[in-house]
Enzyme design. Structure first.
Site, mmCIF file in Angstrom:
data_model
loop_
_atom_site.group_PDB
_atom_site.id
_atom_site.type_symbol
_atom_site.label_atom_id
_atom_site.label_comp_id
_atom_site.label_asym_id
_atom_site.label_seq_id
_atom_site.Cartn_x
_atom_site.Cartn_y
_atom_site.Cartn_z
ATOM 1 N N GLU A 35 0.834 -1.212 0.000
ATOM 2 C CA GLU A 35 0.000 0.000 0.000
ATOM 3 C C GLU A 35 0.866 1.259 0.000
ATOM 4 O O GLU A 35 0.543 2.241 -0.660
ATOM 5 C CB GLU A 35 -0.944 0.008 1.210
ATOM 6 C CG GLU A 35 -2.061 -1.019 1.135
ATOM 7 C CD GLU A 35 -2.990 -0.804 -0.051
ATOM 8 O OE1 GLU A 35 -3.185 0.343 -0.464
ATOM 9 O OE2 GLU A 35 -3.500 -1.808 -0.580
ATOM 10 N N CYS A 220 -23.659 6.644 -14.414
ATOM 11 C CA CYS A 220 -22.574 7.617 -14.214
ATOM 12 C C CYS A 220 -22.984 9.032 -14.649
ATOM 13 O O CYS A 220 -23.300 9.274 -15.818
ATOM 14 C CB CYS A 220 -21.341 7.156 -14.988
ATOM 15 S SG CYS A 220 -19.993 8.330 -14.877
HETATM 16 S S1 SF4 Z 1 -15.283 4.791 -16.521
HETATM 17 FE FE1 SF4 Z 1 -15.605 6.415 -15.019
HETATM 18 S S2 SF4 Z 1 -16.444 8.088 -16.229
HETATM 19 FE FE2 SF4 Z 1 -16.670 6.245 -17.448
HETATM 20 S S3 SF4 Z 1 -18.665 5.468 -16.963
HETATM 21 FE FE3 SF4 Z 1 -17.282 4.480 -15.551
HETATM 22 S S4 SF4 Z 1 -17.283 5.765 -13.737
HETATM 23 FE FE4 SF4 Z 1 -18.160 6.952 -15.381
#
Ligand code: SF4
Length: 365
Positions: A35, A220
């Protein structure tokens, strides 16, 4: 409808990373090391360093017993040496305060030097299956885009909101019960945390995210509103103060002089080219500060360059000086100052600008 956690867990099981050298272990020391190394460095770069480091220091006690010099030498090339210094300091603390046994809760782990809330949580998840949220740069990016969280995530107030979101999204015992697999809540949190990390590192990347492969695409916000390149919001532009310094490359018969920096302060504990204030007198500085008596040094001009730190920029004026030493020069304590070949210097724990200068010199000589 599937929750955020369920979606990314399902994606992780099929498309996530399952064979990294620090996976499939419950050893908190090995997980902690990975990490810390991954904090500012890509996985592929980390792997060989991680393996060599574990070979040299296979457990906390061996790390605590090692000298800081040895630890930083194994860190050489990874950069951000404060990570190596803190690792060493934390190992000594664990040995002295916890009888060499790694603490078992995120609350305590996060207080060790160089760890902090997100890394402490990641260690507790992977080593002990604790149910706690992580929030590193990759996770902030996924959350900002997926939920349309505005505001620079590094800002204290925004960060609190990001943490709240990260905690809200953690899988619940109920989710574990309905998932219909053998995993209990601890296993589910572990897969979920790995999923977040993998998604941020391989799909929702800083530039050119692979949205067509993303399990979150339908929900999204950034994708739907065409705001991917606007989220997460960038750090507000602030002009960093500029400082100046001279780095002296003293060359004598193919060897360069390196000085050990004091532990505290900039480049603490690293080997460095001697530094001199702009306007300083080379001969006086060498005699007074470095204990070197030079015989008519020849100065070779070099271009200045800038190096950026978090809180300031440093304009570096390199001074390449071909020197002969007068016989009256006292011998330096090899623990604080050495003449070494540029090749050997490049193997030592040196700051990035010194590495840059030595590499340039090796190429041009
Ligand atoms: S890759 Fe990122 S920007 Fe693209 S749909 Fe997924 S969460 Fe959204």
């Amino acid at each position: 409808m599937d929750s955020f956690a369920a979606k990314i867990i399902r994606w992780q099981e099929k498309h996530g990373r399952h064979h990294l050298p620090w996976q499939h272990t419950r050893d908190p020391y090995a997980i902690w090391l990975s990490e810390i190394m991954l904090q500012q460095t890509q996985v592929n770069t980390v792997i060989p360093y991680y393996q060599r480091f574990l070979q040299s220091f296979p457990d906390i006690r061996r790390l605590a017993l090692a000298s800081l010099d040895d630890v930083l030498a194994r860190w050489s090339g990874l950069g951000y040496y404060s990570r190596g210094r803190n690792l060493h300091r934390a190992a000594r603390l664990i040995v002295s305060n916890y009888q060499g046994k790694f603490p078992e809760s995120a609350e305590i782990i996060r207080k060790l030097p160089g760890i902090g809330r997100s890394t402490g949580a990641a260690i507790a998840v992977f080593a002990y299956g604790e149910r706690c949220a992580i929030l590193d740069g990759n996770v902030k990016r996924v959350l900002a885009r997926c939920f349309g969280l505005e505001g620079y995530p590094g800002d204290k107030r925004n960060e609190t909101l990001f943490w709240r979101k990260a905690e809200e999204l953690l899988p619940t015992s109920q989710a574990a019960a309905t998932k219909g697999s053998n995993e209990d809540i601890n296993g589910l949190v572990e897969t979920y945390t790995q999923a977040l990390m993998d998604l941020g590192a391989t799909v929702c990347t800083r530039s050119k995210p692979k949205c067509s492969l993303c399990p979150l695409q339908q929900d999204c916000v950034a994708f739907r509103h065409d705001r991917i390149d606007k989220l997460p919001s960038p750090r507000p532009r602030k002009l960093l103060p500029m400082k100046e310094t001279i780095l002296m490359m003293l060359m004598n018969e193919g060897r360069v002089f390196l000085e050990k920096r004091p532990l505290e302060g900039l480049w603490g504990g690293l080997w460095c080219l001697p530094e001199m204030a702009v306007g300083g007198n080379t001969m006086e500085h060498c005699r007074g500060r470095l204990g070197l008596e030079l015989d008519s040094p020849v100065q070779v001009p070099m271009e200045p360059f800038d190096h950026t730190f978090t809180h300031f920029r440093l304009r570096i004026y390199p001074q390449l000086l071909r020197v002969s030493l007068l016989s009256s020069t006292p011998v330096r304590d090899p623990g604080t100052g050495i003449w070494t070949t540029p090749e050997d210097a490049l193997q030592a724990a040196i700051p990035a600008p010194v590495r840059k200068l030595l590499t340039t010199m090796r190429v041009s000589s």
